[in-house]
Structures are given as structure tokens and as C-alpha cells.
Design a protein around this motif. Sequence first.
Motif, PDB file in Angstrom:
ATOM      1  N   ALA A 181      -5.078  -6.480   3.061  1.00 20.41           N
ATOM      2  CA  ALA A 181      -5.897  -5.490   2.362  1.00 20.41           C
ATOM      3  C   ALA A 181      -6.892  -6.133   1.399  1.00 20.41           C
ATOM      4  CB  ALA A 181      -4.994  -4.513   1.612  1.00 20.41           C
ATOM      5  N   GLN A 182      -6.496  -7.204   0.723  1.00 21.12           N
ATOM      6  CA  GLN A 182      -7.427  -7.858  -0.197  1.00 21.12           C
ATOM      7  C   GLN A 182      -8.547  -8.558   0.573  1.00 21.12           C
ATOM      8  OE1 GLN A 182      -5.574 -10.027  -3.379  1.00 21.12           O
ATOM      9  NE2 GLN A 182      -7.447 -11.113  -3.923  1.00 21.12           N
ATOM     10  N   ASP A 183      -8.216  -9.142   1.713  1.00 18.77           N
ATOM     11  CA  ASP A 183      -9.244  -9.736   2.564  1.00 18.77           C
ATOM     12  C   ASP A 183     -10.264  -8.668   2.975  1.00 18.77           C
ATOM     13  OD1 ASP A 183      -7.888 -12.238   2.603  1.00 18.77           O
ATOM     14  OD2 ASP A 183      -6.642 -11.548   4.259  1.00 18.77           O
ATOM     15  N   TYR A 184      -9.743  -7.509   3.370  1.00 18.02           N
ATOM     16  CA  TYR A 184     -10.632  -6.431   3.802  1.00 18.02           C
ATOM     17  C   TYR A 184     -11.537  -5.981   2.663  1.00 18.02           C
ATOM     18  CZ  TYR A 184     -12.358  -2.011   5.601  1.00 18.02           C
ATOM     19  OH  TYR A 184     -13.184  -0.993   6.003  1.00 18.02           O
ATOM     20  N   ALA A 185     -10.975  -5.865   1.458  1.00 17.96           N
ATOM     21  CA  ALA A 185     -11.774  -5.438   0.312  1.00 17.96           C
ATOM     22  C   ALA A 185     -12.882  -6.435   0.005  1.00 17.96           C
ATOM     23  CB  ALA A 185     -10.880  -5.240  -0.906  1.00 17.96           C
TER      24      ALA A 185
END
Length: 280
Positions: A181-185
Motif C-alpha cells: 500500500a505504501q508503494d502504491y501511495a
Amino acid sequence: MLNIADLPEASTALLFNVSAGAPDLRSGNCRANVLHTAASDAMRTDALAQVLVQKRWDDLVMIVGTHAADQSYAEAMRRSLTKFGLRLEGEKTWVFDADMRRNAAQEVPLFTQDFGDYDALILADEVHDFGRYVLYNTWAARPVVGSEGLSAVAWSPVIEQWGAAQLQSRFTEQNGREMNAQDYAAWAALRTLGEAVTRTNASDVATLRGYILSEEFELAGFKGRPLSYRDWNGQLRQPIAVAHLRALVAQAPLEGFLHQVNEMDSLGLDRPESMCEVFE
């Protein structure tokens, strides 16, 4: 995040929050120079609450960890349950400091026994300290949701629809691991800037920020619908996946959860709920 945003040299910059989910950063502690591509805790707990309502799992209990992130998630969950007409029948704080690798099969059943019967157990364990030991060790054989088990997340490796499989494979090939999720953000933040620069043919912060927060801005985010930013607190509107480690179960907002402006605003702080004033 706030320390950086409040630096004098940041006053004319545009910052992206790609990791912090605290609802207050989108409310009373918002900053005009900060946009949020990370989903808020409230968006994630609202998504999970919609699934609980849909499945009619309304007899709920919760175990909360002691870390700040656990407490923030638990508070967001309590708010979401109230928002969607649900309530907790029991709540306990996880206080064990023993080695659960050896004791989980004995300690967890005893710890959860006095919950009695319930439809689902919610875990507020955002640092992933104890939740994995609760799974399949509870006194009652019931679903586990929240930080472990069935979880609401902004991104997961199991998302493959809407062209996401191509994004997943490109990331894995480049980085040697799955996209979280942090990569996506972080990806969404860079894509936001790229889209704004391309559409406006500008590079100054004021023009880019104005376009990003306008109704004209749309971001193709591999989530089945165009993403946009809330002009009252800088939060990226986005569907939230409800998934386990092996598959996507649902994507919120679910059918039937309506909103007068944008269905994705049924997730997280809506305009009347947010105390953010610096965007007005």
C-alpha cells in the motif's frame, strides 16, 4: 509529517503523505501544502464496516494493541461502526509480553473465551505484533478481520483486475518484491504530478496544486474508476480493497452505499466531518 510541512522552506512546496493514516492529518491538523495519497485509517475502517453491514455481521468484538498506530486504528474503527449503525459488544487490550510462538495455542483461547459468541473479531494491530497469533486460536471459531485476516487496504498484491496485473508485474520485476500500500501511495503521488504537469504544461506549485484539487483532475489508478482529490483536505479519493492474503473479497464503496456527491466520499472523513479549514 507536520514538522516537515511547517518548515519555512516548505511553505511554497507541495508535499505528499504516502504512509501516515492518522485521520487528524486530514482534519484539525491538516496543512495546505500536504496532499494525501495514503488512505486514511478512517477510509479503511469505513470500507471494512461496509462489508460487515453487507454480511450482517453485527455482533462484533475487538482486540486492541498498545501502540499508537493500533490506538488510532481502533478509534477509527469505533467511529466507522457508529457511522454504519454497528457497535462493539466487547473490547480488550492485548497486554501479553510472552513469546506467543510457544504460548498462542494456550493463551489466545483463554484470552478470547469471555467474548462469548460473536459474528466477527476485529483486530487493531497495525504494527503486526500479535494478530497473526490470534488467527485460528480463538475460543470461538469466527472470522477475524481488521489488521489481520480479512483486511481493508489501499493496495494488495492480490489485486489483478482493471489492468492492475500489469502494474504489479512491472513493480515486482523492478524491485524483486510485491507492491504494498505504501508503494502504491508513492506511485500515485508521482503519477499525480506527472498528470498535472502534462495537462497544465506548467511547473509552478500554485498552478499544479490548483489543477490537482480541481474537478478537471482525474488519475487512472488501476482501481476500476478515476481517482481525484478532495478539495477540502487534500485526500486522494480511492476505492479500498477488502482482501485476505490470497484473494480480493470486495472493493469498497460497496453497492448500495450512496453519497450525494461522490460514492467514494462514503469512505473516510466527509466534508461536514472534517475540521480542515486551510483548503477553503
